[in-house]
Design a protein around this motif. Structure first.
Motif, PDB file in Angstrom:
ATOM      1  N   ALA A  76       0.581  -1.380   0.131  1.00 30.98           N
ATOM      2  CA  ALA A  76       0.121  -0.006  -0.108  1.00 30.98           C
ATOM      3  C   ALA A  76       0.899   1.213  -0.209  1.00 30.98           C
ATOM      4  O   ALA A  76       0.401   2.192  -0.512  1.00 30.98           O
ATOM      5  CB  ALA A  76      -0.787   0.032   1.047  1.00 30.98           C
ATOM      6  N   PHE A  77       2.006   1.290   0.529  1.00 26.31           N
ATOM      7  CA  PHE A  77       3.094   2.356   0.747  1.00 26.31           C
ATOM      8  C   PHE A  77       4.304   1.735   0.979  1.00 26.31           C
ATOM      9  O   PHE A  77       4.372   0.575   1.627  1.00 26.31           O
ATOM     10  CB  PHE A  77       2.807   3.403   1.482  1.00 26.31           C
ATOM     11  CG  PHE A  77       2.716   3.063   3.069  1.00 26.31           C
ATOM     12  CD1 PHE A  77       3.778   3.948   3.727  1.00 26.31           C
ATOM     13  CD2 PHE A  77       1.759   2.239   3.721  1.00 26.31           C
ATOM     14  CE1 PHE A  77       3.694   3.514   4.982  1.00 26.31           C
ATOM     15  CE2 PHE A  77       1.869   2.139   5.206  1.00 26.31           C
ATOM     16  CZ  PHE A  77       2.947   2.742   5.862  1.00 26.31           C
ATOM     17  N   ALA A  78       5.364   2.435   1.167  1.00 22.07           N
ATOM     18  CA  ALA A  78       6.805   2.277   1.200  1.00 22.07           C
ATOM     19  C   ALA A  78       7.630   3.170   1.843  1.00 22.07           C
ATOM     20  O   ALA A  78       7.561   4.427   1.314  1.00 22.07           O
ATOM     21  CB  ALA A  78       7.440   1.499  -0.045  1.00 22.07           C
ATOM     22  N   PHE A  79       8.324   2.758   2.896  1.00 18.22           N
ATOM     23  CA  PHE A  79       9.279   3.881   3.264  1.00 18.22           C
ATOM     24  C   PHE A  79      10.609   3.720   2.727  1.00 18.22           C
ATOM     25  O   PHE A  79      11.043   2.805   2.073  1.00 18.22           O
ATOM     26  CB  PHE A  79       9.588   3.454   4.815  1.00 18.22           C
ATOM     27  CG  PHE A  79       8.741   3.855   5.435  1.00 18.22           C
ATOM     28  CD1 PHE A  79       8.359   5.074   6.072  1.00 18.22           C
ATOM     29  CD2 PHE A  79       7.679   2.680   6.450  1.00 18.22           C
ATOM     30  CE1 PHE A  79       7.219   5.699   7.031  1.00 18.22           C
ATOM     31  CE2 PHE A  79       6.521   3.206   7.171  1.00 18.22           C
ATOM     32  CZ  PHE A  79       6.425   4.459   7.453  1.00 18.22           C
ATOM     33  N   LEU A  80      11.292   4.910   2.619  1.00 15.19           N
ATOM     34  CA  LEU A  80      12.652   4.849   2.058  1.00 15.19           C
ATOM     35  C   LEU A  80      13.710   4.188   3.081  1.00 15.19           C
ATOM     36  O   LEU A  80      14.373   3.443   2.486  1.00 15.19           O
ATOM     37  CB  LEU A  80      13.070   6.474   1.797  1.00 15.19           C
ATOM     38  CG  LEU A  80      14.548   6.430   1.479  1.00 15.19           C
ATOM     39  CD1 LEU A  80      14.856   6.067  -0.165  1.00 15.19           C
ATOM     40  CD2 LEU A  80      14.868   8.030   1.348  1.00 15.19           C
ATOM     41  N   GLN A  81      13.473   4.513   4.115  1.00 19.93           N
ATOM     42  CA  GLN A  81      14.306   3.770   5.120  1.00 19.93           C
ATOM     43  C   GLN A  81      13.643   2.638   5.875  1.00 19.93           C
ATOM     44  O   GLN A  81      12.419   2.548   6.539  1.00 19.93           O
ATOM     45  CB  GLN A  81      14.972   4.774   6.210  1.00 19.93           C
ATOM     46  CG  GLN A  81      15.886   3.986   7.334  1.00 19.93           C
ATOM     47  CD  GLN A  81      16.377   5.414   8.057  1.00 19.93           C
ATOM     48  OE1 GLN A  81      16.393   6.514   7.738  1.00 19.93           O
ATOM     49  NE2 GLN A  81      17.233   4.980   9.158  1.00 19.93           N
ATOM     50  N   GLN A  82      14.302   1.551   5.679  1.00 18.85           N
ATOM     51  CA  GLN A  82      13.582   0.303   6.334  1.00 18.85           C
ATOM     52  C   GLN A  82      14.523  -0.298   7.276  1.00 18.85           C
ATOM     53  O   GLN A  82      15.260  -1.411   6.933  1.00 18.85           O
ATOM     54  CB  GLN A  82      13.119  -0.527   5.075  1.00 18.85           C
ATOM     55  CG  GLN A  82      12.220  -0.084   4.121  1.00 18.85           C
ATOM     56  CD  GLN A  82      11.830  -1.011   3.116  1.00 18.85           C
ATOM     57  OE1 GLN A  82      12.044  -2.034   2.852  1.00 18.85           O
ATOM     58  NE2 GLN A  82      11.201  -0.208   2.014  1.00 18.85           N
ATOM     59  N   ASP A  83      14.396  -0.131   8.660  1.00 19.05           N
ATOM     60  CA  ASP A  83      15.249  -0.786   9.580  1.00 19.05           C
ATOM     61  C   ASP A  83      14.707  -1.820  10.086  1.00 19.05           C
ATOM     62  O   ASP A  83      15.306  -2.784  10.592  1.00 19.05           O
ATOM     63  CB  ASP A  83      15.182   0.320  10.742  1.00 19.05           C
ATOM     64  CG  ASP A  83      16.156   1.526  10.413  1.00 19.05           C
ATOM     65  OD1 ASP A  83      16.950   1.547   9.551  1.00 19.05           O
ATOM     66  OD2 ASP A  83      15.576   2.906  10.462  1.00 19.05           O
TER      67      ASP A  83
END
Length: 228
Positions: A76-83
């Motif tokens: 549905a959406f995506a983060f640039l930073q994925q910790d």
């Protein structure tokens, strides 16, 4: 000793704290640093933090970690930073902060809203909408619109609408800063970078905040105080 909402900062202070929070998430690149600095800012600027607000933090954080993860896995959406779990370290704290600012800005007296069956039903509808239709933007828009309409049919007092309106304004600011700074994006959103279902989501955030999260936090806080 619980100090009560009457001693909470005025709306101008809450708005200033929100502006500072948005500036930090837009320009501070380190997620670890944000995870340390943001709670410190909220405690210092919005002090005193009440017992029920600490309980609200404990409810909201895990809930939105789970909701975010399901939506992120579905695309549905995506983060640039994925910790962790496809999101940055500070993301759960942000939802705690958004609710703290929302509750403080509306500044409704505590223990004034019953936690009824409609709140649980509305929560279930909202969770199902994101869980079942997160992989299809058009289906998610229809599902969240339907769940949002059901919430508004259940909860439409002046105070409910105040929470919903404040949540929509908050959401517009958060989405504008986040998407504008490239911190997250919505795949397949078309010419408009923020999808329509985001509006439904933020209305639900406001309504469920007033009718579910805040009353539940108040009851748990009161029960804890009695047994302390």
């Amino acid at each position: 000793m619980d100090t009560g909402v009457r001693r909470a900062p005025q709306r101008g202070v809450v708005a200033a704290s929100l502006a500072l929070t948005l500036l930090q998430i837009a320009f501070v690149g380190s997620s670890w640093l944000l995870a340390l600095v943001l709670p410190l800012q909220w405690v210092l600027v919005l002090r005193p933090i009440e017992r029920r607000e600490w309980v609200l933090f404990a409810l909201v954080g895990p809930f939105f970690v789970a909701q975010n993860y399901m939506a992120l896995r579905a695309g549905a959406f995506a983060f640039l930073q994925q910790d962790f779990l496809l999101m940055p370290w500070h993301e759960p704290l942000l939802w705690m902060g958004w609710y703290l600012h929302l509750v403080r800005f509306v500044n409704e007296p505590g223990r004034s809203v019953p936690l009824g069956p409609g709140a649980w039903f509305g929560l279930l509808l909202t969770v199902l909408a994101f869980s079942l239709f997160g992989s299809d933007a058009q289906a998610l828009t229809l599902a969240t619109s339907a769940s949002c309409a059901a919430l508004l049919a259940l909860f439409h007092t002046r105070a409910d609408l105040a929470y919903a309106l404040c949540a929509v304004v908050l959401g517009a600011l958060v989405e504008g800063v986040g998407v504008g700074a490239g911190l997250w994006h919505y795949p397949g959103s078309g010419p408009v970078p923020i999808p329509f279902w985001s509006l439904s989501m933020w209305v639900s955030v406001g309504l469920l905040g007033r009718r579910f999260a805040v009353p539940l936090a108040e009851r748990l806080a009161s029960a804890g105080a009695r047994h302390a």
